[in-house]
Design a protein around this motif. Structure first.
Motif, PDB file in Angstrom:
ATOM      1  N   PHE A  27      57.004  29.594  34.952  1.00  0.00           N
ATOM      2  CA  PHE A  27      57.688  28.776  33.955  1.00  0.00           C
ATOM      3  C   PHE A  27      58.772  29.610  33.285  1.00  0.00           C
ATOM      4  CE2 PHE A  27      53.445  27.323  34.555  1.00  0.00           C
ATOM      5  CZ  PHE A  27      53.455  25.946  34.364  1.00  0.00           C
ATOM      6  N   THR A  28      59.979  29.052  33.183  1.00  0.00           N
ATOM      7  CA  THR A  28      61.063  29.692  32.447  1.00  0.00           C
ATOM      8  C   THR A  28      61.657  28.654  31.513  1.00  0.00           C
ATOM      9  OG1 THR A  28      61.556  31.128  34.326  1.00  0.00           O
ATOM     10  CG2 THR A  28      63.232  30.960  32.603  1.00  0.00           C
ATOM     11  N   GLN A  29      61.606  28.945  30.224  1.00  0.00           N
ATOM     12  CA  GLN A  29      62.147  28.016  29.234  1.00  0.00           C
ATOM     13  C   GLN A  29      63.628  28.264  29.044  1.00  0.00           C
ATOM     14  OE1 GLN A  29      59.883  27.360  25.612  1.00  0.00           O
ATOM     15  NE2 GLN A  29      61.769  27.564  24.436  1.00  0.00           N
ATOM     16  N   GLY A  30      64.391  27.194  29.067  1.00  0.00           N
ATOM     17  CA  GLY A  30      65.819  27.253  28.798  1.00  0.00           C
ATOM     18  C   GLY A  30      66.142  26.502  27.525  1.00  0.00           C
ATOM     19  N   PRO A  31      67.418  26.350  27.209  1.00  0.00           N
ATOM     20  CA  PRO A  31      67.802  25.684  25.966  1.00  0.00           C
ATOM     21  C   PRO A  31      67.503  24.197  25.929  1.00  0.00           C
ATOM     22  CG  PRO A  31      69.743  26.245  27.250  1.00  0.00           C
ATOM     23  CD  PRO A  31      68.572  26.876  27.937  1.00  0.00           C
ATOM     24  N   HIS A  32      67.292  23.575  27.101  1.00  0.00           N
ATOM     25  CA  HIS A  32      67.088  22.120  27.151  1.00  0.00           C
ATOM     26  C   HIS A  32      65.772  21.702  27.782  1.00  0.00           C
ATOM     27  CE1 HIS A  32      71.190  21.827  25.818  1.00  0.00           C
ATOM     28  NE2 HIS A  32      71.564  22.576  26.836  1.00  0.00           N
ATOM     29  N   GLY A  33      64.890  22.653  28.074  1.00  0.00           N
ATOM     30  CA  GLY A  33      63.630  22.323  28.699  1.00  0.00           C
ATOM     31  C   GLY A  33      63.074  23.496  29.475  1.00  0.00           C
ATOM     32  N   THR A  34      62.202  23.200  30.434  1.00  0.00           N
ATOM     33  CA  THR A  34      61.490  24.251  31.151  1.00  0.00           C
ATOM     34  C   THR A  34      61.572  24.040  32.656  1.00  0.00           C
ATOM     35  OG1 THR A  34      59.964  24.445  29.292  1.00  0.00           O
ATOM     36  CG2 THR A  34      59.264  25.417  31.367  1.00  0.00           C
ATOM     37  N   LEU A  35      61.903  25.124  33.363  1.00  0.00           N
ATOM     38  CA  LEU A  35      61.926  25.155  34.811  1.00  0.00           C
ATOM     39  C   LEU A  35      60.568  25.631  35.301  1.00  0.00           C
ATOM     40  CD1 LEU A  35      63.809  24.907  37.341  1.00  0.00           C
ATOM     41  CD2 LEU A  35      64.129  27.381  37.116  1.00  0.00           C
ATOM     42  N   ILE A  36      60.012  24.929  36.275  1.00  0.00           N
ATOM     43  CA  ILE A  36      58.705  25.282  36.851  1.00  0.00           C
ATOM     44  C   ILE A  36      58.898  25.507  38.349  1.00  0.00           C
ATOM     45  CG2 ILE A  36      56.317  24.555  37.212  1.00  0.00           C
ATOM     46  CD1 ILE A  36      56.808  22.502  34.876  1.00  0.00           C
ATOM     47  N   ARG A  37      58.551  26.710  38.821  1.00  0.00           N
ATOM     48  CA  ARG A  37      58.660  27.043  40.239  1.00  0.00           C
ATOM     49  C   ARG A  37      57.260  27.186  40.823  1.00  0.00           C
ATOM     50  NH1 ARG A  37      62.675  31.502  41.573  1.00  0.00           N
ATOM     51  NH2 ARG A  37      64.054  29.720  41.560  1.00  0.00           N
ATOM     52  N   LEU A  38      56.979  26.430  41.887  1.00  0.00           N
ATOM     53  CA  LEU A  38      55.660  26.430  42.531  1.00  0.00           C
ATOM     54  C   LEU A  38      55.713  27.078  43.908  1.00  0.00           C
ATOM     55  CD1 LEU A  38      54.662  22.717  41.940  1.00  0.00           C
ATOM     56  CD2 LEU A  38      53.647  24.683  40.821  1.00  0.00           C
ATOM     57  N   VAL A  73      45.857  27.619  34.323  1.00  0.00           N
ATOM     58  CA  VAL A  73      46.099  27.809  32.894  1.00  0.00           C
ATOM     59  C   VAL A  73      47.462  28.469  32.719  1.00  0.00           C
ATOM     60  CG1 VAL A  73      45.319  28.979  30.802  1.00  0.00           C
ATOM     61  CG2 VAL A  73      43.645  28.000  32.383  1.00  0.00           C
ATOM     62  N   ILE A  74      48.288  27.905  31.867  1.00  0.00           N
ATOM     63  CA  ILE A  74      49.624  28.415  31.604  1.00  0.00           C
ATOM     64  C   ILE A  74      49.510  29.557  30.592  1.00  0.00           C
ATOM     65  CG2 ILE A  74      51.941  27.851  30.772  1.00  0.00           C
ATOM     66  CD1 ILE A  74      51.229  24.879  31.588  1.00  0.00           C
ATOM     67  N   LYS A  75      49.915  30.764  31.003  1.00  0.00           N
ATOM     68  CA  LYS A  75      49.775  31.960  30.162  1.00  0.00           C
ATOM     69  C   LYS A  75      51.146  32.606  29.955  1.00  0.00           C
ATOM     70  CE  LYS A  75      45.137  32.917  31.864  1.00  0.00           C
ATOM     71  NZ  LYS A  75      44.269  33.853  32.565  1.00  0.00           N
ATOM     72  N   GLY A  76      51.496  32.841  28.693  1.00  0.00           N
ATOM     73  CA  GLY A  76      52.752  33.488  28.370  1.00  0.00           C
ATOM     74  C   GLY A  76      52.810  34.909  28.910  1.00  0.00           C
ATOM     75  N   ASP A  77      54.003  35.313  29.351  1.00  0.00           N
ATOM     76  CA  ASP A  77      54.193  36.674  29.879  1.00  0.00           C
ATOM     77  C   ASP A  77      54.469  37.674  28.760  1.00  0.00           C
ATOM     78  OD1 ASP A  77      53.849  35.716  32.459  1.00  0.00           O
ATOM     79  OD2 ASP A  77      55.988  35.381  32.752  1.00  0.00           O
TER      80      ASP A  77
END
Length: 189
Positions: free
Chosen positions: A56-67, A185-189
């Motif tokens: 997950f990478t948060q940007g100014p307008h939302g979040t990009l999710i790469r699977l 589980v989504i865990k912050g880096d």
């Protein structure tokens, strides 16, 4: 249009350099040189086996999710949602501890629903014949720190959940997505 002179290269080069400096100045003035919030989720199937990761990478307008996943039953579309609780320990009971969709505004489910979507709604992913998924999704409905939409990294966290069927993006409560077949589980880096 660039003037027709023997110095076209110089004029064009100067325009490109000026544009680059302007862009750099705007990025620095707007604070875009700050590090973007990131997170990861190791994804597990109903047997408790790791099947890959989500970044997950948060940007100014939302979040990009790469699977990047493997070992799934394919081929076909599968629903994927952000769930409200960061708990995937109950793999043998269908990942029900992850709760419902992330939905702080109490919206109806479905990207195509006029009374929705909820903050956990995402487009479907496609599992290839060989059981792999390589995909990027983007949501403007949720972010890691809550700056945009629902907050994933709050006190009880959040989970990324994959279902056995595709989401029709309308039917309540989960678009006919069926059983939960993978969770991370989504865990912050």
């Amino acid at each position: 249009m660039i003037p027709k002179t023997k110095n076209n290269c110089w004029v064009a080069g100067a325009a490109v350099a000026a544009c680059g400096l302007l862009t750099l100045g705007m990025a620095q003035a707007g604070g875009h040189d700050e590090e973007l919030p990131t997170a990861t989720a190791e994804m597990f199937d109903n047997d408790g086996e790791s099947i890959g990761t989500a970044e997950f990478t948060q940007g100014p307008h939302g979040t990009l999710i790469r699977l990047e996943l493997s070992g799934m039953e394919g081929p076909g579309f599968r629903a994927i949602h952000i769930h409200e609780t960061g708990d995937c320990d109950d793999h043998d009971h269908g990942f029900m501890d992850s709760g419902g969709h992330l939905n702080p505004d109490d919206k109806k489910h479905g990207l195509m629903n006029p009374e929705g979507p909820d903050a956990g709604d995402l487009t479907n992913i496609y599992v290839q014949e060989d059981g792999t998924v390589n995909a990027e999704l983007f949501t403007m409905l949720a972010s890691l720190d809550g700056a945009v939409g629902g907050q994933m990294l709050d006190d009880d966290g959040a989970a990324l959940v994959i279902h056995e069927n595709p989401d029709d993006h309308m039917t309540q409560p989960i678009g006919g997505a069926g059983a939960r077949i993978a969770c991370g589980v989504i865990k912050g880096d």
